[in-house]
Design a protein around this motif. Structure first.
Motif, PDB file in Angstrom:
ATOM      1  N   LYS A 100       0.792  -1.244   0.000  1.00 19.77           N
ATOM      2  CA  LYS A 100       0.000   0.000   0.000  1.00 19.77           C
ATOM      3  C   LYS A 100       0.823   1.293   0.000  1.00 19.77           C
ATOM      4  N   ASP A 138     -10.117   0.079   6.206  1.00 14.74           N
ATOM      5  CA  ASP A 138      -8.765   0.262   5.664  1.00 14.74           C
ATOM      6  C   ASP A 138      -8.213   1.638   6.057  1.00 14.74           C
ATOM      7  N   SER A 141      -4.761   2.702   4.255  1.00 15.83           N
ATOM      8  CA  SER A 141      -4.793   3.417   2.970  1.00 15.83           C
ATOM      9  C   SER A 141      -5.225   4.869   3.178  1.00 15.83           C
ATOM     10  N   PHE A 209      -5.715  -4.133  -3.417  1.00 19.95           N
ATOM     11  CA  PHE A 209      -4.723  -4.734  -2.521  1.00 19.95           C
ATOM     12  C   PHE A 209      -5.171  -6.135  -2.134  1.00 19.95           C
TER      13      PHE A 209
END
Ligand code: ATP
Ligand code: MG
Length: 593
Positions: A100, A138, A141, A209
């Motif tokens: 990431k 997430d 991110s 991802f």
């Protein structure tokens, strides 16, 4: 913001990823090799599935390319500002390498750095996965985006439906994604987000991802080898960079639309209907040209049927613009002109592409002529002044006669058509055929089972045997489709293969099986492979590294795999059918017992 041409954007993409130590690989064919679950390559990741599943890629762990894609599922969207049936996807991949942090930073750099796209970061919005019972939010991110300067109010948390990649309902690798949008700063209301379809946000890039593995028990286990898979639409990005209202006004489409304007004597901007018709014509002809360039010919099944419908739909729209038969090849020639330097296959096959389109147009013209006769017959029997939906549908379904033509002809005779009833039947038919089509479009992950691997190895042996037995240099693979039950192999050859010849092919394959040769691969450049006499359908360019599979002295072929370990595992090889597939192409179906 940098106003780039399509050629500049493609080369900037590869330059950028080269500078990040990626190997640049060729676009694969639009026809998936060895994946019977889908008709066309729908994304850059599609041909790379075996490598995303763990097989080592000969070019390494960092890959990037520009991939030709076809999405037939988007056909109803064609004509809007951002969807096409064919498009180019700029993609990059990490096979268990970076993750990431690097990817999001690079996405930001490519989008905003003046050396690359130079987009103002205030025009960007991003979405990330909001988390659910299977996997957490997430925040990683989102944190990276924020650290790069995307403010919190333009980072949207969205559910699985928007920000998750993975085989629905199946086991396998999966994970969250983060998508990048152009924010047109015209939200429909305070709750407007990239999940809204009001048009305020245009998705241009998607970073997936792959970080979990969904087990058969429905548990999402973290993967040891995490992958990155990204895809950016070339046409949409050009639309933004060139400051246009739609992808159809960018440099890849301008000459094509101009040709349609010239042929029809109408202007793209004359009316919304004309704009839409011209977009559909340009899109469908473009997709058809690329399909034929990759070996598809119009037919009534699979890829050939999609091609036929695209071409006929384009011709119908040309008719709407009052353009006569014979014009479509001129549009195709314009498509080839736009793309021939980026896609050499179009230049090499120019004559064939034009010829296939011309022939299909002639067939359609004949079909229309038969339909006209049928129409006159029908009017003869008609009682009252209305053509039934059933009759109109028969004209459509059996004679390929579009409803609008039936309506026009009816009007000339002072007749009406029961359009409502036509549409009921049309819908029913569509649902039936879509159920079948969706089966084919849903796929994505190739089947790597032992049964398919064995049939895949048998295909190599048969390919070699066909070349040897038919002693014909023209025998070349045109396509292959393998399920767990059987193999199907299309190859160029201009007469039926005789029973005796088929028996010889079977015997040669079964001898190779008896020899129990080891099936091994080596990585080398395409040039080296060809020097060694390797055969096979491949799309790599000279100098690029490929896998070459050998089976003792029985076969040497360029291929990505998967295969059995030895030929002895294959069992008994049997050809069950030999038939014509299209002009000059034979099809063999065979099994292992
Ligand atoms: P959308 O929801 O807008 O249809 P998508 O979610 O289907 O997009 P992805 O599957 O993430 O798109 O594909 C990656 C990129 O490919 C998109 O960000 C977009 O730029 C481009 N793209 C996808 N579908 C099309 C299409 N039909 N025509 C042109 N470009 C497309
Ligand atoms: Mg889509």
């Amino acid at each position: 913001m940098n106003n780039l041409t399509s050629t500049q954007l493609r080369s900037l993409w590869t330059k950028f990823y080269k500078s990040k130590k990626h190997a640049i690989i060729s676009s694969a064919s639009l026809i998936p090799e060895n994946d019977p679950t889908v008709l066309f390559t729908t994304a850059g990741m599609h041909p790379l599935v075996p490598y995303l599943m763990g097989a080592p890629h000969p070019s390494g762990k960092r890959l990037a390319n520009v991939q030709k894609c076809v999405r037939t599922g988007d056909i109803d969207e064609v004509g809007d500002s951002s969807h096409c049936t064919f498009f180019e996807m700029l993609g990059n991949w990490s096979l268990g390498d970076y993750f990431k942090k690097e990817q999001i930073a690079w996405s930001f750099e490519f989008l905003t750095d003046k050396k690359y796209l130079g987009l103002d970061k205030d025009r960007l919005a991003v979405s990330v996965f909001e988390g659910d019972k299977d996997a957490p939010k997430d925040t990683e991110s989102a944190g990276i985006w924020e650290s790069l300067g995307i403010p919190r109010e333009r980072i949207f948390y969205l559910p699985k439906a928007n920000n998750w990649w993975g085989p629905a309902g199946q086991t396998g690798p999966c994970g969250p994604d983060t998508e990048m949008f152009i924010d047109f700063k015209n939200p429909c209301n305070a709750k407007c987000s990239p999940a809204c379809d009001c048009g305020n946000y245009l998705e241009i890039w998607n970073d997936v991802f792959m970080q979990y593995f969904k087990t058969a028990d429905g548990i999402f286990e973290p993967l040891k080898n995490k992958n990155v898979d990204t895809g950016m639409g070339l046409e949409r990005t050009l639309c933004i960079l060139q400051g246009k209202k739609s992808v159809y006004e960018t440099d890849v489409f301008v000459p094509i639309i101009a040709q349609v304007e010239k042929l029809s004597g109408k202007k793209y901007s004359d009316s919304d209907d004309i704009t839409k018709a011209m977009r559909i014509i340009a899109d469908h002809v473009r997709t058809s040209v690329f399909m034929i360039g990759d070996g598809v010919a119009p037919s009534n099944v699979d890829q050939g049927y999609v091609l036929r419908r695209l071409l006929r739909r384009a011709i119908r729209y040309l008719k709407k613009l009052e353009v006569d038969f014979g014009a479509i090849t001129k549009i195709a020639a314009e498509v080839i002109k736009v793309y021939k330097s980026a896609y050499i296959e179009l230049k090499e096959q120019q004559a064939k592409i034009i010829d296939e389109i011309k022939k299909e147009e002639e067939r359609f013209e004949k079909t229309l002529a038969t339909g006209l006769k049928e129409f006159d017959k029908l009017c003869g029997y008609l009682q009252g002044d209305t053509i039934s939906g059933k009759a109109a549908f028969r004209l459509y379904d059996t004679f390929g006669f579009p409803l609008e033509i039936t309506v026009e002809l009816a009007a000339e005779k002072g007749l009406k058509v029961n359009e409502e009833d036509f549409y009921v039947r049309f819908k029913e038919h569509q649902q039936k055929s879509q159920a079948g089509a969706e089966q084919k479009f849903k796929g994505g992950l190739a089947d790597n089972s032992e049964a398919t691997s064995r049939l895949h190895s048998a295909t190599h042996l048969m390919h070699r045997a066909l070349k040897d037995v038919l002693k014909d240099d023209g025998v070349a693979q045109k396509g292959s489709n393998i399920t767990a039950e059987r193999l199907r192999f299309d190859f160029s050859f201009n007469r039926p293969v005789t029973k005796d010849e088929l028996a010889l092919v079977e015997a040669q394959v079964n001898n190779a099986i008896k020899a129990n040769a080891a099936i091994e691969f080596t990585e080398m450049t395409v040039d080296e492979a060809l020097k060694m006499g390797a055969i096979g359908l491949f799309s790599a360019k000279y100098g690029e590294k490929v896998k070459v599979y050998t089976m003792g002295s029985h076969s040497i072929e360029i291929c990505g795999g998967p295969h059995a370990a030895t030929t002895g595992e294959l069992g008994e090889f049997k050809i069950i059918k030999e038939e014509s597939s299209s002009a000059g192409v034979r099809r063999i179906k065979a099994v292992l017992k």
